[in-house]
Design a protein around this motif. Structure first.
Motif, PDB file in Angstrom:
ATOM      1  N   ALA A 132       0.859  -1.182   0.000  1.00  0.00           N
ATOM      2  CA  ALA A 132       0.000   0.000   0.000  1.00  0.00           C
ATOM      3  C   ALA A 132       0.894   1.230   0.000  1.00  0.00           C
ATOM      4  CB  ALA A 132      -0.910   0.003   1.218  1.00  0.00           C
ATOM      5  N   GLU A 133       0.582   2.163  -0.862  1.00  0.00           N
ATOM      6  CA  GLU A 133       1.381   3.382  -0.996  1.00  0.00           C
ATOM      7  C   GLU A 133       0.453   4.562  -1.257  1.00  0.00           C
ATOM      8  OE1 GLU A 133       4.649   3.578  -0.598  1.00  0.00           O
ATOM      9  OE2 GLU A 133       5.196   1.452  -0.684  1.00  0.00           O
ATOM     10  N   ASP A 134       0.994   5.769  -1.061  1.00  0.00           N
ATOM     11  CA  ASP A 134       0.279   6.997  -1.409  1.00  0.00           C
ATOM     12  C   ASP A 134       0.605   7.461  -2.822  1.00  0.00           C
ATOM     13  OD1 ASP A 134      -1.155   7.528   0.993  1.00  0.00           O
ATOM     14  OD2 ASP A 134       0.748   8.076   1.922  1.00  0.00           O
ATOM     15  N   PRO A 157      -3.353   6.901  -3.767  1.00  0.00           N
ATOM     16  CA  PRO A 157      -3.294   5.835  -2.767  1.00  0.00           C
ATOM     17  C   PRO A 157      -3.917   4.536  -3.294  1.00  0.00           C
ATOM     18  CG  PRO A 157      -4.167   7.847  -1.809  1.00  0.00           C
ATOM     19  CD  PRO A 157      -4.085   8.061  -3.291  1.00  0.00           C
ATOM     20  N   TYR A 158      -3.295   3.432  -2.971  1.00  0.00           N
ATOM     21  CA  TYR A 158      -3.799   2.147  -3.444  1.00  0.00           C
ATOM     22  C   TYR A 158      -3.434   1.032  -2.468  1.00  0.00           C
ATOM     23  CZ  TYR A 158       1.010   1.160  -4.824  1.00  0.00           C
ATOM     24  OH  TYR A 158       2.364   0.956  -4.798  1.00  0.00           O
ATOM     25  N   PHE A 165      -5.678  -4.412  -7.463  1.00  0.00           N
ATOM     26  CA  PHE A 165      -5.526  -3.072  -6.910  1.00  0.00           C
ATOM     27  C   PHE A 165      -6.884  -2.569  -6.462  1.00  0.00           C
ATOM     28  CE2 PHE A 165      -1.857  -3.033  -9.776  1.00  0.00           C
ATOM     29  CZ  PHE A 165      -0.899  -2.356  -9.021  1.00  0.00           C
ATOM     30  N   GLU A 166      -6.962  -2.068  -5.224  1.00  0.00           N
ATOM     31  CA  GLU A 166      -8.120  -1.279  -4.818  1.00  0.00           C
ATOM     32  C   GLU A 166      -7.694   0.175  -4.900  1.00  0.00           C
ATOM     33  OE1 GLU A 166     -11.073  -0.217  -1.107  1.00  0.00           O
ATOM     34  OE2 GLU A 166     -10.001  -2.123  -1.029  1.00  0.00           O
ATOM     35  N   LEU A 167      -8.469   0.973  -5.628  1.00  0.00           N
ATOM     36  CA  LEU A 167      -8.141   2.380  -5.887  1.00  0.00           C
ATOM     37  C   LEU A 167      -9.281   3.263  -5.382  1.00  0.00           C
ATOM     38  CD1 LEU A 167      -7.001   1.801  -9.571  1.00  0.00           C
ATOM     39  CD2 LEU A 167      -5.528   1.970  -7.555  1.00  0.00           C
ATOM     40  N   PRO A 168      -9.259   3.608  -4.093  1.00  0.00           N
ATOM     41  CA  PRO A 168     -10.409   4.314  -3.510  1.00  0.00           C
ATOM     42  C   PRO A 168     -10.643   5.725  -4.041  1.00  0.00           C
ATOM     43  CG  PRO A 168      -8.612   4.212  -1.942  1.00  0.00           C
ATOM     44  CD  PRO A 168      -8.208   3.353  -3.104  1.00  0.00           C
TER      45      PRO A 168
END
Length: 179
Positions: free
Chosen positions: A36-38, A48-49, A65-68
């Protein structure tokens, strides 16, 4: 250069936790890592992911990947819904039917088994809507050779005409009442 194998294949998911739970429950895949990174390491973009990695067996890794902060997931409306899918190979039809039972027990709609002549498979969808296929080979070396021997000629004919060449029509002739 020669490729050794696919390192991982990555798709987008709606919810990383839900995806991990689904793939464990329905396909018995273990979570083997998460990043997880910004910022995106390759592009340095702020986005962020959560990037998850699942063990798909024998060194194969399926990632999501979850990409909120991105717009909701969608799909290419010009591509038929059945074309893009992830196909997993299993040992035999007993395992295909076990997977079907697990998917149905999880409340999923399952299509198949479908007999493709050289393999049989079932289809269902994950929580993000990705079409999944569980397949097992049911072929002979002779059938595989017959298919391989005609592959390049089929590509050439298709390239010229954009009409399905009939070289491998034998694969589905019974299914379409052509036998």
């Amino acid at each position: 250069m020669k490729i050794d194998q696919i390192h991982h294949v990555a798709y987008r998911c709606k919810d990383a936790k839900q995806t991990v739970e689904f793939y464990k429950k329905v396909l018995n895949m273990d979570l083997i890592g998460a990043i997880a990174e910004d910022r995106v390491p390759s592009t340095k973009e702020p986005d962020p992911y959560m990037h998850i990695f699942l063990d798909a067996g024998q060194g194969n890794i399926l990632a999501f990947f979850e990409l909120p902060n991105s717009p909701p997931m969608g799909r290419d409306q010009n591509t038929p819904d059945w074309t893009q899918h992830i196909a997993f190979q299993v040992k035999d039809m007993d395992v295909v039917m076990e997977a079907k039972a697990r998917a149905e027990a999880a409340g999923l709609e399952v299509v198949g088994p479908t007999d493709h002549n050289i393999f049989q498979s079932i289809y269902f969808r994950d929580p993000s809507g990705h079409r999944l296929e569980i397949a097992t080979w049911t072929t002979t070396p002779e059938k595989m050779k017959r298919m391989a021997d005609s592959a390049q000629d089929m590509i050439e004919e298709w390239s010229r005409t954009k009409k399905p060449p009939r070289h491998t029509a034998w694969l589905h002739e019974k299914e379409f009442g052509l036998n």
